[in-house]
Design a protein around this motif. Structure first.
Motif, PDB file in Angstrom:
ATOM      1  N   ASP B 153      90.849  33.750  42.986  1.00 39.65           N
ATOM      2  CA  ASP B 153      90.537  33.220  44.327  1.00 39.65           C
ATOM      3  C   ASP B 153      89.447  32.171  44.235  1.00 39.65           C
ATOM      4  O   ASP B 153      89.515  31.120  44.866  1.00 39.65           O
ATOM      5  N   PHE B 154      88.453  32.504  43.456  1.00 40.72           N
ATOM      6  CA  PHE B 154      87.305  31.617  43.320  1.00 40.72           C
ATOM      7  C   PHE B 154      87.734  30.267  42.742  1.00 40.72           C
ATOM      8  O   PHE B 154      87.446  29.214  43.289  1.00 40.72           O
ATOM      9  N   VAL B 155      88.486  30.321  41.649  1.00 37.62           N
ATOM     10  CA  VAL B 155      88.869  29.071  40.982  1.00 37.62           C
ATOM     11  C   VAL B 155      89.730  28.213  41.909  1.00 37.62           C
ATOM     12  O   VAL B 155      89.441  27.039  42.156  1.00 37.62           O
ATOM     13  N   ILE B 156      90.785  28.829  42.436  1.00 37.11           N
ATOM     14  CA  ILE B 156      91.681  28.047  43.296  1.00 37.11           C
ATOM     15  C   ILE B 156      90.964  27.620  44.568  1.00 37.11           C
ATOM     16  O   ILE B 156      91.034  26.466  44.984  1.00 37.11           O
ATOM     17  N   GLY B 157      90.257  28.569  45.180  1.00 34.87           N
ATOM     18  CA  GLY B 157      89.608  28.288  46.457  1.00 34.87           C
ATOM     19  C   GLY B 157      88.588  27.168  46.354  1.00 34.87           C
ATOM     20  O   GLY B 157      88.561  26.266  47.184  1.00 34.87           O
ATOM     21  N   VAL B 158      87.761  27.218  45.323  1.00 35.21           N
ATOM     22  CA  VAL B 158      86.727  26.197  45.182  1.00 35.21           C
ATOM     23  C   VAL B 158      87.376  24.837  44.910  1.00 35.21           C
ATOM     24  O   VAL B 158      87.008  23.828  45.512  1.00 35.21           O
ATOM     25  N   ALA B 159      88.381  24.830  44.045  1.00 39.96           N
ATOM     26  CA  ALA B 159      89.041  23.555  43.741  1.00 39.96           C
ATOM     27  C   ALA B 159      89.716  23.000  44.999  1.00 39.96           C
ATOM     28  O   ALA B 159      89.497  21.845  45.375  1.00 39.96           O
ATOM     29  N   VAL B 215      92.837  31.458  50.126  1.00 42.94           N
ATOM     30  CA  VAL B 215      92.762  30.644  51.336  1.00 42.94           C
ATOM     31  C   VAL B 215      91.396  30.783  52.006  1.00 42.94           C
ATOM     32  O   VAL B 215      90.757  29.792  52.366  1.00 42.94           O
ATOM     33  N   GLY B 216      90.957  32.035  52.112  1.00 43.52           N
ATOM     34  CA  GLY B 216      89.658  32.266  52.742  1.00 43.52           C
ATOM     35  C   GLY B 216      88.556  31.524  52.019  1.00 43.52           C
ATOM     36  O   GLY B 216      87.739  30.833  52.625  1.00 43.52           O
ATOM     37  N   MET B 217      88.558  31.654  50.695  1.00 44.75           N
ATOM     38  CA  MET B 217      87.537  30.995  49.883  1.00 44.75           C
ATOM     39  C   MET B 217      87.582  29.481  50.071  1.00 44.75           C
ATOM     40  O   MET B 217      86.553  28.828  50.225  1.00 44.75           O
ATOM     41  N   SER B 218      88.788  28.917  50.068  1.00 44.79           N
ATOM     42  CA  SER B 218      88.886  27.460  50.160  1.00 44.79           C
ATOM     43  C   SER B 218      88.352  26.974  51.504  1.00 44.79           C
ATOM     44  O   SER B 218      87.713  25.933  51.591  1.00 44.79           O
ATOM     45  N   ARG B 219      88.598  27.748  52.558  1.00 48.24           N
ATOM     46  CA  ARG B 219      88.111  27.319  53.868  1.00 48.24           C
ATOM     47  C   ARG B 219      86.592  27.367  53.918  1.00 48.24           C
ATOM     48  O   ARG B 219      85.937  26.483  54.480  1.00 48.24           O
ATOM     49  N   ILE B 220      86.031  28.415  53.321  1.00 48.46           N
ATOM     50  CA  ILE B 220      84.570  28.518  53.301  1.00 48.46           C
ATOM     51  C   ILE B 220      83.974  27.348  52.537  1.00 48.46           C
ATOM     52  O   ILE B 220      83.038  26.690  52.993  1.00 48.46           O
ATOM     53  N   VAL B 221      84.536  27.081  51.359  1.00 50.06           N
ATOM     54  CA  VAL B 221      84.004  26.002  50.534  1.00 50.06           C
ATOM     55  C   VAL B 221      84.145  24.673  51.271  1.00 50.06           C
ATOM     56  O   VAL B 221      83.204  23.884  51.344  1.00 50.06           O
ATOM     57  N   ARG B 222      85.317  24.451  51.847  1.00 58.02           N
ATOM     58  CA  ARG B 222      85.528  23.201  52.569  1.00 58.02           C
ATOM     59  C   ARG B 222      84.516  23.067  53.705  1.00 58.02           C
ATOM     60  O   ARG B 222      83.874  22.021  53.866  1.00 58.02           O
ATOM     61  N   PRO B 254      73.347  25.332  45.595  1.00 55.30           N
ATOM     62  CA  PRO B 254      72.807  26.627  46.034  1.00 55.30           C
ATOM     63  C   PRO B 254      73.441  27.104  47.338  1.00 55.30           C
ATOM     64  O   PRO B 254      73.809  28.262  47.463  1.00 55.30           O
ATOM     65  N   ASN B 255      73.595  26.206  48.303  1.00 53.88           N
ATOM     66  CA  ASN B 255      74.132  26.633  49.586  1.00 53.88           C
ATOM     67  C   ASN B 255      75.585  27.073  49.474  1.00 53.88           C
ATOM     68  O   ASN B 255      75.977  28.104  50.006  1.00 53.88           O
ATOM     69  N   VAL B 256      76.394  26.266  48.792  1.00 52.99           N
ATOM     70  CA  VAL B 256      77.795  26.621  48.666  1.00 52.99           C
ATOM     71  C   VAL B 256      77.934  27.886  47.820  1.00 52.99           C
ATOM     72  O   VAL B 256      78.696  28.786  48.165  1.00 52.99           O
ATOM     73  N   LEU B 257      77.157  27.963  46.769  1.00 57.70           N
ATOM     74  CA  LEU B 257      77.250  29.116  45.886  1.00 57.70           C
ATOM     75  C   LEU B 257      76.894  30.402  46.625  1.00 57.70           C
ATOM     76  O   LEU B 257      77.540  31.437  46.426  1.00 57.70           O
ATOM     77  N   GLY B 258      75.909  30.318  47.476  1.00 51.87           N
ATOM     78  CA  GLY B 258      75.545  31.480  48.280  1.00 51.87           C
ATOM     79  C   GLY B 258      76.747  31.978  49.058  1.00 51.87           C
ATOM     80  O   GLY B 258      77.095  33.165  49.019  1.00 51.87           O
ATOM     81  N   GLN B 259      77.400  31.057  49.743  1.00 51.87           N
ATOM     82  CA  GLN B 259      78.573  31.427  50.538  1.00 51.87           C
ATOM     83  C   GLN B 259      79.677  32.001  49.654  1.00 51.87           C
ATOM     84  O   GLN B 259      80.374  32.931  50.027  1.00 51.87           O
ATOM     85  N   ILE B 260      79.838  31.401  48.474  1.00 51.82           N
ATOM     86  CA  ILE B 260      80.900  31.856  47.575  1.00 51.82           C
ATOM     87  C   ILE B 260      80.629  33.286  47.117  1.00 51.82           C
ATOM     88  O   ILE B 260      81.526  34.124  47.102  1.00 51.82           O
TER      89      ILE B 260
END
Ligand SMILES: Nc1ncnc2c1ncn2[C@@H]1O[C@H](COP(=O)(O)OP(=O)(O)O)[C@@H](O)[C@H]1O
Ligand SMILES: [Mg+2]
Lengths: 356, 341, 309
Positions: B153-159, B215-222, B254-260
């Motif tokens: 999830d992390f890899v796909i979502g972040v990308a 999907v959830g991860m990608s939306r958060i990252v976006r 730092p901010n994005v990583l926190g959310q992740i």
């Protein structure tokens, strides 16, 4: 002059995890009938807390009125039970808040929001209240009031919303209106319109107003008297003329110095250095001393009392003590003090200074 | 407002000498921000729930590693002569209310009845397999599945989210349309269909969980990247001449990583639940492999007589879920104190 | 508003068509046919069965006839139950599931709202902490664990409630609690957060400054505004309910759609799997649509703007 409201030695504190925040530390002021008193100070100086204390709206917990009295007629609002306070709020004392974008309920028509107070305090039925609401909207200058009474806040612009907020506050003809930075969130042109509206309404309804602002610039246009607040205390109080043309407290000098004026554009704006003290642990002596270029030894040890300048003018600074060295106020302030005799009317000041 | 002028006259002259106003400079230096991570850790430490969660997670992870090796039984070693024994633990067997004395719900000491000398700490299952070993083995597999799914999830979502937000415009538009269609489909359905196609097993379960999980991860990252792209402090540090590398390193990451991290903390229990759920609908891990879910599901078949087969793995799966939720909540508060209620 | 709903319906239909196609092709990807695994059948029988169910046609032909049938509500026939209509089977089985789902969401929402409101109004009190503990437990503890605990203690040990089956109200109590636990927890937590958020808003101070009683402020301004966003979590909650019924119907042996679905997964009865999948998806999509429309009706900011954004 009849005093309609008198605040004596008011202390308000908030109990937070970090400790007791002493937001208001012995405030004294009074409001005369029909006048406008401006309370001025940087943000964080305790203006809102003071006004909320008067309204009985200090959230508890964490806040509490530690000490002091708020005399309104023969009642002491600081000790009034909540039920009694509800009868006064909105009917005898009303309040307008800073941000018109957030101070109206987004899911209720503005008509209903105005009607609520009328139904509660004036025993009106719905149709009477609605009629009165339309009247009020007209009074505060909202065009097509009949049509707009059923609209929602998001359908109004910021300035129009602030007019609605004013209509809500004035619905029951209150004797005292507290306006907490009512123009801060608005554009400059809208600001002027709202100030004008408040002046007009005061003339029509005879309301006494406490006008809170951090901007001395708007004070001249609306106030009769000014109280300057710093770190939870009133440090100087006087008529508009006295504060503008004969200021005594270095903090007032700072506020005046950082205020842009129209006539002298070449003047440098001097910001007050540093920031207000931590109210968790207020400094010993004069709270302004660390930022005060004129500070003396005594300022770091003892709090200055209010020194009398005239019958209407007091300032809490050791500089007024007879043993204090004579100091020169900053050039810009000096120019003001000399440039105009205190008695001369101020351009733009309300009624040319009808103060007492 | 009465003056006490007379008393004030007594003040000595030296008091009216100019004061030392060095305090001014000191004040401006104070209040420099401590590091993002240090700050978050400090706040996390103050949250007893989160710390409890963290400790429970550490213990369970440790047990999932060493637990199966703590006795001589293997997770697949069957012996019908010692089937369905209740839990029996040395020492604790003497504490009555714990029910760890090998006595079943009818009051018979099964160990005595079956002539079993050994102790089975969580009892044994229908095939006489040691439940302790199986439960920790199952925990290991459940945790592995969850961690792997969370990683994918992390890899796909972040990308996906990163690309979408970074490029914006048309790319963002198309990628977001795809997501809209995906979230219109209940993930439950997608997961089931997916597992039906592949043989149920650890890897197909991991893949199935990742089909929609990212999907959830990608939306958060976006969302985070978009927000930060326009946020004042990023603009401010740009104007102050900071290179974009510095902006990304000091503020964005730092901010994005926190959310992740927060999102992952909620992905893991979710995956553990879904894995267990799949066992219940017959699409879980196949024996002799076992996960917490499949062990509980097996246990349900004889719940009325042998509740211990459900009880112990249920306690562990619940502890895992509670621990991750507590830690996730704690991290959310720690990373974003404004949200704290 | 009308145009907004129209647009939403169109996108809903498209989503559904995508799901239907996806389901179909995923099913086609499955190794072999359902008859391969059945040892009783001879090779000729398998060929005959494949012929009978149209499994020998080219995939494109199968796809179009499938979509055409779908259009008229024909979901095909069961492989296992002597060719009974899938739609009939769904019709028979939906009753208990719908009952359970409905009872759980109504009960869960009411209890959840109540807890959330109380917690926020008594912020940082014992009640608040208690509610938060319930919420964390409800969100964390899997429904099958709750079901198992109840089944054993309330059912087997104390014999307060029937252990399983479906025969009157008493039989619905434990399954409802097991399914509703997550609804209660999610809504309580969400409502608490929303309430605290609203309580901190300036317009609440405005309302108090009008002299309204605290009850009036809470009911008219706080609860009302705080409960509007609850609608947005209804979508995820419906999925949670669906997941819940699948597992809980298994555990309590309830003759609902979920139980049928799980059984057809175990017996590879593809038409029923497909039919039920589509049914669940449709349910989900419709709920999401209703939620959006309802949000639009309740929140004037969206109603008058004619849609979100
Ligand atoms: N609810 C609260 N809890 C803790 N501190 C508060 C609270 N409300 C106000 N304060 C503190 O009181 C001080 C004065 O605030 P306020 O009256 O809002 O200032 P202003 O003059 O800008 O209106 C500030 O230092 C603020 O931190
Ligand atoms: Mg303020």
């Amino acid at each position: 002059m009849e005093k309609i409201l008198e605040v004596n030695d008011l202390h308000v504190s908030f109990d937070t995890f970090a400790g007791e925040v002493k937001a208001v530390r012995g405030v004294n002021f009074h409001l005369n009938k029909g006048e406008t008193l401006a309370i001025v100070g940087e943000s964080g100086s305790g203006k809102s807390v003071t006004s909320k204390a008067v309204m009985g709206l200090i959230p508890n917990p964490p806040g509490r009125i530690k000490q002091g009295e708020i005399k309104f007629g023969d009642r002491n609002l600081a000790q009034l039970p909540e039920k009694e306070m509800q009868k006064i709020r909105g009917s005898e004392i009303s309040m307008i808040f800073q941000d018109p974008m957030t101070s109206l309920n987004p899911t209720m028509t503005i008509g209903k929001q105005i009607m609520e107070g009328l139904i509660k305090h004036q025993n009106m039925n719905k149709s009477e209240a609605k009629e009165r609401a339309i009247e009020l909207l007209k009074l505060v200058g909202i065009p097509n009031a009949e049509g707009r009474v059923t609209e929602y806040p998001h359908q109004f612009s910021g300035g129009m919303r602030q007019r609605v907020v004013i209509a809500i506050a004035l619905a029951c003809n209150p004797r005292v209106l507290i306006a907490d930075e009512p123009t801060t969130a608005l554009d400059v042109t809208i600001q002027a319109q709202i100030l004008e509206l408040l002046n007009d309404l005061q003339e029509k309804m005879g309301t006494s107003i406490i006008f809170i602002t951090h901007d001395l610039g708007v004070v001249a246009n609306i106030a009769d008297r000014v109280a300057v607040m710093y770190a939870g205390k009133i440090v100087e109080t006087g008529t508009v003329d006295e504060i503008f043309y004969n200021p005594q407290h270095p903090y007032t000098w700072g506020l005046l110095g950082s205020m842009p004026s129209l006539d002298s554009t070449d003047e440098e704006l001097i910001a007050i250095p540093g920031s207000p003290p931590d109210l968790l642990d207020p400094p010993k002596g004069d709270a302004f001393a660390p930022r005060n270029p004129y500070a003396m030894q005594i300022d770091t040890e003892m709090e200055p009392p209010l020194f009398k300048v005239s019958d209407t003018h007091y300032a809490a600074t050791w500089l007024l003590h007879e043993k204090a060295p004579k100091v020169e106020p900053p050039a810009a302030i000096k120019k003001r003090m000399q440039g105009m005799a205190p008695d001369e009317p101020i351009i733009g000041a309300k009624d040319g200074g009808k103060h007492v | 407002m009465s003056m006490k002028q007379e008393k004030l006259d007594e003040l000595s002259d030296h008091m009216f000498q100019p004061a030392n106003t060095d305090a001014l400079e000191n004040e401006q230096i104070a209040g420099e921000s401590t590091g993002f991570w240090k700050d978050a850790w400090r706040r996390l430490k103050k949250n007893p729930g989160a710390i409890t969660g963290l400790i429970i997670i550490l213990i369970i992870v440790l047990m999932s590693i060493i637990g199966p090796g703590m006795n001589e039984y293997s997770y697949s070693q069957q012996d019908l002569s010692r089937a369905k024994l209740p839990a029996k633990v040395p020492v604790l067997e003497n504490v009555d209310f714990l029910g760890l004395n090998g006595v079943d719900i009818r009051g018979t000491d099964q160990y005595e009845a079956k002539g079993v000398e050994e102790y089975f700490w969580f009892g044994t299952d229908g095939f006489g397999r040691d439940q302790w070993t199986r439960v920790w083995q199952g925990t290991r597999i459940s945790l592995f599945i969850a961690a792997a799914a969370a990683f994918i999830d992390f890899v796909i979502g972040v990308a996906y989210g990163g690309i979408s937000a970074y490029y914006g415009g048309r790319v963002d538009n198309i990628l977001q349309r795809i997501i809209e269609v995906l979230i219109g489909i209940p993930n439950l359905i997608l997961i089931i269909l997916f597992i039906l196609i592949f043989e149920p097993g650890i890897f197909s379960i991991i893949l199935a969980l990742s089909v929609t999980g990212w999907v959830g991860m990608s939306r958060i990252v976006r969302g985070q990247v978009l927000k930060l792209k326009t946020q004042e402090f990023v603009l401010a540090s740009r104007t102050l001449g900071a290179t974009s590398g510095r902006v990304i390193g000091k503020h964005l990451i730092p901010n994005v990583l926190g959310q992740i991290i927060i999102t992952t903390m909620f992905t893991i229990p979710n995956a553990i639940f879904f894995e267990a759920f799949l066992s219940f609908i017959g699409l879980g891990i196949r024996p002799p492999e076992a996960s917490l879910g499949s062990i509980i599901n097996d246990g349900f078949k004889s719940l009325q007589i042998y509740p211990h087969l459900v009880l112990w793995p249920s306690i562990i799966i619940s502890l895992i879920m509670i621990a991750f939720n507590l830690l996730g909540d704690g991290l959310r508060d720690a990373f974003d104190p404004k949200l704290r209620k | 508003m009308g145009r907004y709903i129209g647009g939403r319906v169109v996108s809903m239909v498209i989503t559904f068509l995508i799901i239907a196609s996806l389901t179909f092709f995923l099913m086609k990807l499955l190794p072999g046919t359902p008859f391969n695994n059945q040892e009783k059948l001879t090779d000729t029988q398998i060929v005959q069965l494949n012929e009978k169910y149209g499994l020998n046609d080219p995939v494109a032909v199968q796809y179009f006839s499938y979509m055409k049938n779908l259009f008229v509500g024909d979901l095909g026939v069961s492989f296992q139950q002597d060719g009974r209509e899938v739609s009939t089977i769904i019709g028979e089985r939906i009753g208990p599931s719908a009952y359970l789902g409905f009872q759980s969401i109504v009960l869960g929402t009411i209890v959840g709202l109540f807890l959330g409101i109380i917690a926020a109004l008594r912020h940082n009190s014992f009640l608040d902490y208690g509610t938060m503990v319930i919420a964390v437990l409800g969100i964390s503890i899997p429904n099958f664990v709750i079901a198992g605990l109840m089944q054993y203690w309330l059912g087997v040990k104390w014999e307060l409630l029937p252990v399983a089956y479906w025969d009157g109200f008493a039989y619905t109590i434990m399954p409802t609690i097991a399914i509703a636990s997550i609804v209660v927890a999610t809504i309580a937590r969400f409502m608490r957060t929303e309430m605290l958020e609203v309580l901190g808003q300036d317009y609440i101070t405005t309302a108090k400054a009008k002299g309204l009683s605290s009850t009036a402020v809470v009911i008219r301004h706080t609860i009302r505004n705080a409960s509007i966003p609850i609608i947005t979590i209804m979508g995820p909650l419906v999925v949670a309910l669906m997941t819940g019924t699948l597992v809980i119907e298994q555990i309590f042996v309830i003759p609902g759609l979920g139980e049928k679905f799980v059984n057809s997964i175990m017996t590879n009865d593809f038409p029923i799997i497909m039919g039920t999948t589509l049914f669940y998806s449709l349910l989900f999509i419709v709920v999401i649509l209703l939620v959006d429309i309802m949000y639009g009706i309740i929140d004037p900011r969206i109603r008058l703007a004619g849609g979100k954004d």
